[in-house]
Design an enzyme around this catalytic site. Structure first.
Site, short mmCIF file in Angstrom:
data_model
loop_
_atom_site.label_atom_id
_atom_site.label_comp_id
_atom_site.label_asym_id
_atom_site.label_seq_id
_atom_site.Cartn_x
_atom_site.Cartn_y
_atom_site.Cartn_z
N CYS A 23 -5.61 38.76 -4.95
CA CYS A 23 -5.75 39.08 -3.53
C CYS A 23 -5.90 40.59 -3.49
O CYS A 23 -5.14 41.31 -4.15
CB CYS A 23 -4.53 38.62 -2.73
SG CYS A 23 -4.57 39.15 -1.01
N THR A 24 -6.84 41.07 -2.71
CA THR A 24 -7.17 42.49 -2.78
C THR A 24 -6.07 43.39 -2.24
O THR A 24 -6.12 44.60 -2.43
CB THR A 24 -8.49 42.77 -2.05
OG1 THR A 24 -8.46 42.19 -0.74
CG2 THR A 24 -9.66 42.17 -2.82
N GLU A 25 -5.06 42.80 -1.58
CA GLU A 25 -3.92 43.61 -1.10
C GLU A 25 -2.78 43.74 -2.11
O GLU A 25 -1.93 44.61 -1.96
CB GLU A 25 -3.34 43.02 0.20
CG GLU A 25 -4.15 43.31 1.45
CD GLU A 25 -5.28 42.32 1.63
OE1 GLU A 25 -6.18 42.60 2.45
OE2 GLU A 25 -5.28 41.26 0.97
N MET A 74 -11.02 42.54 5.67
CA MET A 74 -10.20 41.35 5.45
C MET A 74 -9.19 41.54 4.31
O MET A 74 -9.28 40.89 3.29
CB MET A 74 -11.13 40.15 5.15
CG MET A 74 -12.13 39.88 6.27
SD MET A 74 -13.44 38.72 5.79
CE MET A 74 -14.52 39.78 4.79
N GLN A 77 -9.02 30.63 9.18
CA GLN A 77 -8.55 30.25 7.84
C GLN A 77 -7.42 29.24 7.94
O GLN A 77 -7.44 28.17 7.31
CB GLN A 77 -8.04 31.48 7.08
CG GLN A 77 -9.11 32.44 6.60
CD GLN A 77 -8.49 33.67 5.95
OE1 GLN A 77 -7.33 34.00 6.17
NE2 GLN A 77 -9.28 34.36 5.14
N THR A 129 -12.73 40.57 -0.43
CA THR A 129 -11.55 39.71 -0.34
C THR A 129 -11.77 38.55 -1.30
O THR A 129 -12.90 38.06 -1.42
CB THR A 129 -11.33 39.18 1.09
OG1 THR A 129 -10.49 38.02 1.05
CG2 THR A 129 -12.64 38.77 1.75
N ASN A 130 -10.72 38.12 -1.96
CA ASN A 130 -10.83 36.96 -2.85
C ASN A 130 -10.97 35.67 -2.05
O ASN A 130 -11.82 34.84 -2.33
CB ASN A 130 -9.59 36.86 -3.75
CG ASN A 130 -9.56 37.90 -4.84
OD1 ASN A 130 -10.05 37.69 -5.94
ND2 ASN A 130 -8.97 39.05 -4.55
N THR A 131 -10.13 35.51 -1.02
CA THR A 131 -10.05 34.25 -0.29
C THR A 131 -11.39 33.83 0.31
O THR A 131 -11.78 32.66 0.24
CB THR A 131 -8.99 34.33 0.81
OG1 THR A 131 -7.71 34.55 0.22
CG2 THR A 131 -8.94 33.04 1.63
#
Length: 230
Positions: free
Chosen positions: A197-199, A10, A52, A83-85
């Site tokens: 956000c991990t991206e 994710m 989401q 993932t943060n979200t």
């Protein structure tokens, strides 16, 4: 060495960063040919993303809790949601498993406080920047003051994550926009900025700005290494 459980996919673009960082951390900690013991379950992100944006967090919680149980059955001693979200449904996931969940916001807050930072900017998906599950945890549990961009900039940050970074697309104009937004948070009084956000670490890094950046992927991975080798 303990086995690290990863709930990934994710997106997979950021999950591969976790895998790399954790293995590098274990090698640094233990030397030689050591590598991390990892149990990874990678979900299909497309249905998660649709849920989401439809606001169906109950179904996302069900899907991820099921995936987390599979990670535990595979022999993991802890769980990281990569993932943060999706830490929005961390309570439901924690209830479904018997191993500890290493929360990304807690790991990040601990690092910030150790470095004397009390007022911090936050970038991430709109869910992370606008809802209480992340900002509220930072402020209520750790006493941090959290600043986010204005509505237009939040929209830009969110769209770049889903339309570009999750697809592995890196655009110079998006990088410039992020650096402008980071600078605006610093002007508003932020002592540092969380790349929540991990991206985002795929787009901007510390060398791009004098403002201190805290990459949650790197911090979360380091927490996993600490757990595994302790």
């Amino acid at each position: 060495m303990k086995t690290i459980g990863l709930l990934g996919g994710m997106s997979w673009e950021s999950t591969q960063g976790y895998y790399r960082a954790i293995n590098q951390g274990v090698r640094q900690a233990l030397g030689g040919l050591h590598s991390a013991q990892i149990a990874l379950y990678s979900v299909d992100f497309e249905p998660i993303e649709k849920l989401q944006h439809a606001g169906d967090w109950q179904e996302t919680a069900r899907l991820l809790a099921d995936a987390a149980k599979r990670v535990e059955v595979a022999g993991a001693d802890c769980l990281l949601i990569c993932t943060n979200t999706m830490h929005k449904v961390a309570p439901e996931i924690e209830q479904a498993i018997d191993i500890p969940l290493l929360h990304i916001a807690d790991a990040t807050a601990e690092v910030l406080l150790k470095q004397g930072i009390n007022k911090v900017g936050l970038l991430g998906t709109a869910f992370t920047m606008e809802q209480k599950f992340y900002k509220g945890r930072l402020s209520e549990r750790f006493g941090l003051e959290v600043l986010v961009p204005d509505a237009a900039d939040r929209k830009r940050v969110h769209e770049v994550i889903y339309r570009e970074l999750c697809l592995g697309v890196i655009r110079p104009d998006s990088k410039a926009a992020y650096l402008r937004i980071i600078a605006s948070l610093a002007e508003a009084g932020a002592e540092a900025v969380i790349l929540g956000c991990t991206e985002i670490g795929l787009l901007v890094e510390q060398a791009d700005t004098e403002i201190r950046l805290f990459d949650t992927t790197a911090i979360h991975a380091a927490k996993a290494v600490e757990f595994a080798v302790s």
